[in-house]
Design an enzyme around this catalytic site. Structure first.
Site, PDB file in Angstrom:
ATOM      1  N   GLY A 140      -2.331   7.508  -1.963  1.00 24.31           N
ATOM      2  CA  GLY A 140      -0.897   7.950  -1.678  1.00 24.31           C
ATOM      3  C   GLY A 140      -0.907   9.516  -1.678  1.00 24.31           C
ATOM      4  N   ASP A 143       0.287   3.029   3.050  1.00 26.47           N
ATOM      5  CA  ASP A 143       1.041   3.924   2.262  1.00 26.47           C
ATOM      6  C   ASP A 143       2.335   3.914   2.372  1.00 26.47           C
ATOM      7  OD1 ASP A 143      -1.462   5.404   1.517  1.00 26.47           O
ATOM      8  OD2 ASP A 143      -1.507   6.647   3.360  1.00 26.47           O
TER       9      ASP A 143
END
Length: 311
Positions: free
Chosen positions: A159, A116
């Site tokens: 995400g 991420d």
């Protein structure tokens, strides 16, 4: 992992590999040699640099989330006379390390391992470059179909709270639109932009969507675009866990090697409660609590460039 083992052994340390993260620590599950020794040696990490994932495995531990679990983990570390820990992971792993430090007097230096790229204290996290590379490859392949069929594809990437993967993928893949948690996703405005692009002769459109976009993922956005008069035939594609695997890119291999070595050197120098990172190309140590204390913003300049390129 390879860098940690080789750097530590070269400095005369013994290294214990804990299987399956904090849950494995609670279960006293250690990497063992063929002779049964609970140690990782130089050959334990031979020929793994090109592999994705981790040879130690990983898991989520509900027990470790409790005060009792953290105390038990500290007891296990003391029992096996482990005096330093190098956890590799994302914000959950680092938060766990902070709690563990409250019950254990050993030293902790972490490495940022998450696709991420949402941790402060480092420009990039281990795994991010590879995840973006995988997503860009998918966008490139979908563009071929989109161009042939004059179609719009919404490509959902990981995400939940960070738009880094989506924004980097959009830029590298030449996408026309990106939808991320950090910016407002205005469907009517997007539709008007798409109509302008079609009027200019645009035949294919790529929309990269972070799963945590405030309006929802690619499927939801697809429905809203159709409802609001999108001028293109649309399809939604969810890349999902495909982004978590694959051979690491050279950038990730180099970053992991640098940070693993930095973590060992930091421990040797007496560091405690920090994460090893790279900021502006230089090694950096950041207190663990600061790595997740705030949201890591996406560069506004990247968004500006994307708007300019999407014409």
């Amino acid at each position: 992992l390879r860098a940690v083992i080789r750097s530590a052994v070269s400095k005369g340390h013994e290294v214990v590999g804990i299987l399956r993260g904090y849950q494995g620590l609670l279960e006293e599950a250690f990497f063992r040699q063929d002779d049964g020794a609970p140690l990782m040696r130089l050959r334990s990490v031979s020929n793994i640099l090109h592999l994705g994932g981790t040879v130690l495995g990983t898991s989520r531990s509900e027990l470790f989330r409790s005060a009792e679990g953290v105390r038990r983990a500290a007891d296990v570390l003391r029992k096996h006379r482990i005096d330093a820990l190098i956890p590799i992971g994302g914000d959950g792993t680092l938060r766990g390390a902070v709690e563990l430090a409250r019950h254990w007097d050993g030293r902790i230096v972490a490495c940022p391992g998450t696709i991420d790229n949402d941790l402060l204290g480092t420009d990039y996290t281990i795994g991010f470059a590879t995840a973006v590379n995988t997503a860009v490859e998918a966008v490139d392949k979908l563009r071929d179909t989109a161009e042939s069929h004059e179609r719009l594809f919404l490509v959902e990437v990981m995400g939940r709270h960070s738009g880094c993967i989506a924004l980097w993928t959009a830029l590298a893949g030449g996408a026309e639109v990106v939808a991320i948690p950090e910016t407002k996703t205005d469907i009517p405005q997007i539709v008007e932009h798409l109509k302008e692009l079609k009027a200019r002769g645009k035949k294919s459109i790529m929309v990269v969507v972070a799963e945590g976009d405030e309006l929802g993922g690619a499927v939801v956005l697809n429905e809203q675009l159709r409802r609001d008069g999108c001028p293109f035939d649309t399809r939604a594609v969810l890349l999902g866990h495909l982004q978590r695997g694959g051979a690491p890119t050279p950038d990730d291999r180099i970053l992991a090697t640098r940070l693993g070595d930095l973590a060992v050197r930091a421990l040797a120098d007496g560091a405690q409660g920090v994460m090893a990172g790279v900021i502006r190309g230089e090694p950096a140590l950041t207190p663990l609590e600061q790595t997740y204390a705030d949201h890591k913003a996406v560069p506004e300049s990247f968004l500006d460039v994307l708007r300019t390129m999407a014409s």
